[in-house]
Design a protein around this motif. Structure first.
Motif, short mmCIF file in Angstrom:
data_model
loop_
_atom_site.label_atom_id
_atom_site.label_comp_id
_atom_site.label_asym_id
_atom_site.label_seq_id
_atom_site.Cartn_x
_atom_site.Cartn_y
_atom_site.Cartn_z
N PRO A 55 0.82 -1.22 0.00
CA PRO A 55 0.00 0.00 0.00
C PRO A 55 0.85 1.26 0.00
N ILE A 56 0.42 2.27 -0.75
CA ILE A 56 1.16 3.51 -0.86
C ILE A 56 1.33 4.18 0.50
N VAL A 57 0.35 4.04 1.37
CA VAL A 57 0.45 4.63 2.71
C VAL A 57 1.59 3.98 3.48
N THR A 58 1.73 2.68 3.35
CA THR A 58 2.80 1.96 4.04
C THR A 58 4.17 2.37 3.51
N VAL A 59 4.28 2.49 2.19
CA VAL A 59 5.56 2.87 1.60
C VAL A 59 5.94 4.29 2.01
N THR A 60 4.95 5.19 2.02
CA THR A 60 5.21 6.57 2.46
C THR A 60 5.67 6.59 3.91
N LEU A 61 5.04 5.78 4.74
CA LEU A 61 5.43 5.68 6.15
C LEU A 61 6.85 5.15 6.28
N MET A 62 7.23 4.21 5.41
CA MET A 62 8.58 3.65 5.44
C MET A 62 9.62 4.73 5.18
N PHE A 63 9.41 5.54 4.15
CA PHE A 63 10.37 6.58 3.81
C PHE A 63 10.43 7.65 4.89
N THR A 64 9.28 8.01 5.45
CA THR A 64 9.24 9.04 6.48
C THR A 64 9.94 8.56 7.75
N THR A 65 9.66 7.32 8.14
CA THR A 65 10.27 6.75 9.33
C THR A 65 11.78 6.63 9.17
N ALA A 66 12.22 6.29 7.96
CA ALA A 66 13.66 6.17 7.70
C ALA A 66 14.37 7.49 7.92
N LYS A 67 13.75 8.60 7.52
CA LYS A 67 14.33 9.93 7.74
C LYS A 67 14.49 10.20 9.23
N ILE A 68 13.47 9.86 9.98
CA ILE A 68 13.50 10.09 11.43
C ILE A 68 14.58 9.23 12.09
N ILE A 69 14.65 7.97 11.66
CA ILE A 69 15.66 7.07 12.21
C ILE A 69 17.06 7.61 11.96
N GLY A 70 17.32 8.09 10.73
CA GLY A 70 18.62 8.65 10.40
C GLY A 70 18.98 9.81 11.29
N THR A 71 18.02 10.67 11.58
CA THR A 71 18.25 11.83 12.45
C THR A 71 18.63 11.40 13.86
N ILE A 72 17.99 10.33 14.34
CA ILE A 72 18.22 9.88 15.72
C ILE A 72 19.55 9.16 15.87
#
Length: 266
Positions: A55-72
């Motif tokens: 699902p596109i919502v899941t993929v969008t969540l994946m990319f967004t979460t990855a950005k947050i993880i990188g910051t942390i």
């Protein structure tokens, strides 16, 4: 000239110390390895939603979460890398290069798993997160090596220049090569993406190995070994983020971040 002699030369070379051309080219190989990321940022979302029916919502969540993880995790990796000389493994392989010994095989494995068809959505989500957990481990250590390799501002500037050239080459090659794959196998063919991912993974891993064998660090001395204080783990983590928030108050820090974001594909 072996790595030990280069370290001895670095310790006494001062401002006149010069880095050989082959090492500068090898330093740029790190950015050339970003052809792996080029495929992720341009085609992975399309691949997941079109062929794997994620699902596109899941993929969008994946990319967004990855950005947050990188910051942390980025400041955390920097903290542990600075203190690796306190361990036997870090003293043997280097506080920076140890991160690459761990990160390179992990990145190669997690990258190719993201493109394997027929797995479940949670499986893709987990390995996507793992890939973006490993990537900052390498990029954080790579950014410190300009200071490790030379005391000369001119030599450091040349390393940065080769780094930017490598990034440009990776972007151009990464875009053109996938177009060639599509021409041969077709864009609407799942196998095209799997083949491209395998090739990009191999090339990117080879570039990282070349980088690893081209760089060196400062010798172990009192300037490179940080004292092991008595703080418990949670107090150390608080200090990491306190130092991070102190850094973002610096105008030069934001100038550098803007330059880095203009260069990075993701």
């Amino acid at each position: 000239m072996n790595n030990k002699n280069r370290l001895d030369e670095l310790a006494t070379g001062g401002e006149n110390e010069k880095i050989p051309m082959w090492r500068k080219l090898g330093f740029s190989a790190f950015q050339m390895s970003n052809i792996m990321m080029t495929l992720v940022t341009t085609w992975l979302m399309y691949y997941y939603t079109t062929f794997l029916k994620v699902p596109i919502v899941t993929v969008t969540l994946m990319f967004t979460t990855a950005k947050i993880i990188g910051t942390i995790v980025t400041p955390i990796y920097g903290y542990f890398s600075d203190r690796l000389y306190q361990t036997k493994f870090g003293r043997k392989h280097g506080r920076r290069k140890s991160m690459f010994l761990i990160g390179i095989p992990l990145k190669a494995i997690t990258y190719i798993v993201m493109w394997i068809p027929g797995l479940t959505t949670p499986f893709y989500f987990i390995f996507f997160m793992l890939y973006f957990l490993v990537t900052p481990m390498l990029s954080t250590s790579q950014l410190t090596l300009t200071s490790e390799m030379s005391e000369s501002s001119g030599q450091r500037a040349q390393l940065v220049g080769f780094n930017q050239a490598g990034s440009a080459i990776a972007g151009i090659f990464g875009s053109l090569f996938i177009a060639w794959i599509f021409k041969l196998c077709g864009q609407n063919n799942l196998k095209s993406f799997v083949i491209a991912a395998i090739i990009y993974d191999i090339i990117g891993t080879i570039m990282l190995i070349i980088f690893y064998n081209s760089v060196y660090e400062r010798p172990v001395d009192e300037s490179t070994i940080l004292e092991n204080n008595k703080l418990v783990l949670w107090e150390r983590l608080v200090n990491i983020f306190w130092n991070f928030f102190s850094a973002i108050k610096n105008r030069s820090y934001w100038t550098y971040v803007l330059m880095w974001q203009s260069e990075e594909p993701f």
